[in-house]
Design a protein around this motif. Structure first.
Motif, PDB file in Angstrom:
ATOM      1  N   ILE A 161       1.165  -1.299  -0.020  1.00  0.00           N
ATOM      2  CA  ILE A 161       0.164  -0.157  -0.153  1.00  0.00           C
ATOM      3  C   ILE A 161       0.640   1.247   0.036  1.00  0.00           C
ATOM      4  CG2 ILE A 161      -1.786  -0.822   0.993  1.00  0.00           C
ATOM      5  CD1 ILE A 161      -1.050   0.231   3.503  1.00  0.00           C
ATOM      6  N   ASN A 162       0.281   2.646  -0.080  1.00  0.00           N
ATOM      7  CA  ASN A 162       0.546   3.783  -0.266  1.00  0.00           C
ATOM      8  C   ASN A 162       2.217   3.698  -1.361  1.00  0.00           C
ATOM      9  OD1 ASN A 162      -1.094   4.713   1.258  1.00  0.00           O
ATOM     10  ND2 ASN A 162       0.201   4.120   3.328  1.00  0.00           N
ATOM     11  N   GLY A 163       2.064   2.681  -2.062  1.00  0.00           N
ATOM     12  CA  GLY A 163       3.085   2.717  -3.176  1.00  0.00           C
ATOM     13  C   GLY A 163       4.696   2.218  -2.548  1.00  0.00           C
ATOM     14  N   PHE A 164       4.371   1.600  -1.323  1.00  0.00           N
ATOM     15  CA  PHE A 164       6.175   1.041  -1.410  1.00  0.00           C
ATOM     16  C   PHE A 164       5.741  -0.151  -1.475  1.00  0.00           C
ATOM     17  CE2 PHE A 164       7.353   3.166   2.229  1.00  0.00           C
ATOM     18  CZ  PHE A 164       6.604   4.227   3.179  1.00  0.00           C
ATOM     19  N   GLU A 165       6.868  -0.078  -1.759  1.00  0.00           N
ATOM     20  CA  GLU A 165       7.321  -2.663  -2.499  1.00  0.00           C
ATOM     21  C   GLU A 165       8.465  -2.722  -2.141  1.00  0.00           C
ATOM     22  OE1 GLU A 165       7.821  -1.793  -6.630  1.00  0.00           O
ATOM     23  OE2 GLU A 165       9.896  -1.388  -6.564  1.00  0.00           O
ATOM     24  N   ALA A 166       8.724  -4.042  -1.987  1.00  0.00           N
ATOM     25  CA  ALA A 166      10.564  -4.691  -1.584  1.00  0.00           C
ATOM     26  C   ALA A 166      10.018  -5.631  -2.582  1.00  0.00           C
ATOM     27  CB  ALA A 166       9.659  -5.695  -0.224  1.00  0.00           C
ATOM     28  N   GLU A 167      11.671  -6.674  -2.151  1.00  0.00           N
ATOM     29  CA  GLU A 167      11.806  -7.373  -3.389  1.00  0.00           C
ATOM     30  C   GLU A 167      12.936  -8.197  -2.453  1.00  0.00           C
ATOM     31  OE1 GLU A 167      14.610  -6.493  -6.308  1.00  0.00           O
ATOM     32  OE2 GLU A 167      14.309  -8.643  -7.125  1.00  0.00           O
ATOM     33  N   PHE A 168      12.530  -9.260  -2.424  1.00  0.00           N
ATOM     34  CA  PHE A 168      12.553 -10.597  -1.542  1.00  0.00           C
ATOM     35  C   PHE A 168      13.968 -11.134  -2.365  1.00  0.00           C
ATOM     36  CE2 PHE A 168      13.079 -14.066   1.414  1.00  0.00           C
ATOM     37  CZ  PHE A 168      13.877 -15.580   0.658  1.00  0.00           C
ATOM     38  N   LYS A 169      15.562 -11.313  -2.024  1.00  0.00           N
ATOM     39  CA  LYS A 169      16.332 -11.973  -2.537  1.00  0.00           C
ATOM     40  C   LYS A 169      16.770 -12.686  -1.780  1.00  0.00           C
ATOM     41  CE  LYS A 169      17.595  -7.897  -5.201  1.00  0.00           C
ATOM     42  NZ  LYS A 169      18.597  -6.867  -5.617  1.00  0.00           N
ATOM     43  N   LYS A 170      17.018 -13.843  -2.203  1.00  0.00           N
ATOM     44  CA  LYS A 170      17.209 -14.864  -1.020  1.00  0.00           C
ATOM     45  C   LYS A 170      19.017 -14.982  -0.707  1.00  0.00           C
ATOM     46  CE  LYS A 170      17.032 -19.894  -1.201  1.00  0.00           C
ATOM     47  NZ  LYS A 170      16.342 -21.734  -2.027  1.00  0.00           N
ATOM     48  N   SER A 171      19.951 -14.359  -2.441  1.00  0.00           N
ATOM     49  CA  SER A 171      20.529 -15.052  -1.880  1.00  0.00           C
ATOM     50  C   SER A 171      21.066 -13.605  -1.469  1.00  0.00           C
ATOM     51  CB  SER A 171      21.722 -14.078  -3.514  1.00  0.00           C
ATOM     52  OG  SER A 171      21.173 -13.291  -3.989  1.00  0.00           O
ATOM     53  N   THR A 177      19.496 -12.331   1.294  1.00  0.00           N
ATOM     54  CA  THR A 177      19.050 -13.187   3.038  1.00  0.00           C
ATOM     55  C   THR A 177      18.462 -11.092   2.852  1.00  0.00           C
ATOM     56  OG1 THR A 177      20.340 -12.147   4.395  1.00  0.00           O
ATOM     57  CG2 THR A 177      20.045 -14.422   3.748  1.00  0.00           C
ATOM     58  N   SER A 178      17.807 -10.920   1.964  1.00  0.00           N
ATOM     59  CA  SER A 178      17.090  -9.053   2.043  1.00  0.00           C
ATOM     60  C   SER A 178      15.628  -8.943   1.428  1.00  0.00           C
ATOM     61  CB  SER A 178      18.074  -8.385   1.416  1.00  0.00           C
ATOM     62  OG  SER A 178      18.269  -8.333  -0.170  1.00  0.00           O
ATOM     63  N   PHE A 179      15.294  -8.096   2.412  1.00  0.00           N
ATOM     64  CA  PHE A 179      14.367  -7.918   2.169  1.00  0.00           C
ATOM     65  C   PHE A 179      13.584  -6.768   1.823  1.00  0.00           C
ATOM     66  CE2 PHE A 179       9.412  -8.948   0.770  1.00  0.00           C
ATOM     67  CZ  PHE A 179       8.975  -8.624   2.048  1.00  0.00           C
ATOM     68  N   HIS A 180      14.197  -5.263   1.600  1.00  0.00           N
ATOM     69  CA  HIS A 180      14.648  -3.869   1.031  1.00  0.00           C
ATOM     70  C   HIS A 180      13.058  -3.355   1.305  1.00  0.00           C
ATOM     71  CE1 HIS A 180      18.772  -4.927   2.610  1.00  0.00           C
ATOM     72  NE2 HIS A 180      19.019  -5.021   1.056  1.00  0.00           N
ATOM     73  N   LEU A 181      12.654  -2.966   1.956  1.00  0.00           N
ATOM     74  CA  LEU A 181      11.465  -2.084   0.865  1.00  0.00           C
ATOM     75  C   LEU A 181      11.640  -0.436   0.485  1.00  0.00           C
ATOM     76  CD1 LEU A 181       8.135  -1.549   2.386  1.00  0.00           C
ATOM     77  CD2 LEU A 181       9.407   0.246   3.778  1.00  0.00           C
TER      78      LEU A 181
END
Lengths: 115, 115
Positions: A60-70, A72-76
């Motif tokens: 919501i509100n224009g936010f997104e996040a990418e899951f990167k297994k290599s 171990t990140s999930f930055h917003l």
């Protein structure tokens, strides 16, 4: 045990600038990951979730996040900050062992948006 | 749908007293979790209830207890209050299917102050 680490307890950006809030996770099983936002004197509002489907998650509100297994990140991220985005943001991982639903939270990142 | 409601919103108690906090989940949600939020310890999981049974428990002393009723409403109780119990207590509910729970939705919290 699962855990998340949020780098940077305080982040300051200018209105209209890119927002990047960092979260790294530790999990022995494929994780379910979440971002929540908390405004002063309020509870937590769910921004987005990753549950092993698409690695790029839109919230919501224009936010997104990418899951990167290599990594171990999930930055917003959000392309353009707005004054109303000023709040505290929490990354969380879900321990679903036994069908349970315990969330383990990071220490939070306070986002300040300046004119 | 109405969100998660928590009562009371604010509470002031004296050391040694006990307190009961109430949470009504979103309609149709059968899993209810409780969290404690303090500036020093951040967000910590207390316990989770599903179908009137405690399914998960965090690392808190036995003074912290909870229960869930047949309508999924939940209460948590803290006995023999200590100054360190001053915190924001958050309740969250989630939908459950096949024994697995999904994302959690939080209420506004109860702010407990122990003097």
């Amino acid at each position: 045990a699962q855990s998340v680490t949020q780098l940077g307890s305080h982040v300051s950006v200018s209105e209209g600038a890119l927002v990047l809030l960092r979260c790294n996770y530790s999990s022995s099983v494929p994780p379910y990951l979440f971002w929540y936002v908390q405004y002063p004197n309020q509870g937590l509002q769910l921004l987005l979730k990753y549950t092993s489907a698409a690695t790029l998650v839109k919230g919501i509100n224009g936010f997104e996040a990418e899951f990167k297994k290599s990594e171990t990140s999930f930055h917003l991220t959000k392309p353009s900050a707005h004054m109303s985005d000023a709040a505290e943001y929490f990354c969380a991982v879900s321990d679903r062992e036994g069908g349970g639903n315990k969330l383990t939270f990071g220490t939070g990142t306070q986002l300040k948006v300046e004119l | 749908k109405a969100g998660v409601t928590q009562t009371p919103r604010y509470l002031i108690k004296t050391r040694g007293q006990q307190v009961t906090l109430s949470c009504s989940p979103i309609s149709g949600h059968r899993s209810v979790s409780w969290y404690q939020q303090t500036p020093g310890q951040g967000l910590q999981f207390l316990f989770e209830y599903f179908s009137e049974t405690q399914r998960n428990k965090g690392n808190f002393p036995g003074r912290f207890s909870g229960r869930q009723f047949s309508n999924s409403r939940s209460e948590m109780n803290v006995s023999t209050l200590e100054l360190g119990d001053s915190a924001l207590y958050l309740c969250a509910s989630s939908f459950t299917s096949g024994g697995s729970s999904y994302e959690q939705y939080f209420g506004p919290g109860t702010r407990l102050t122990v003097t």
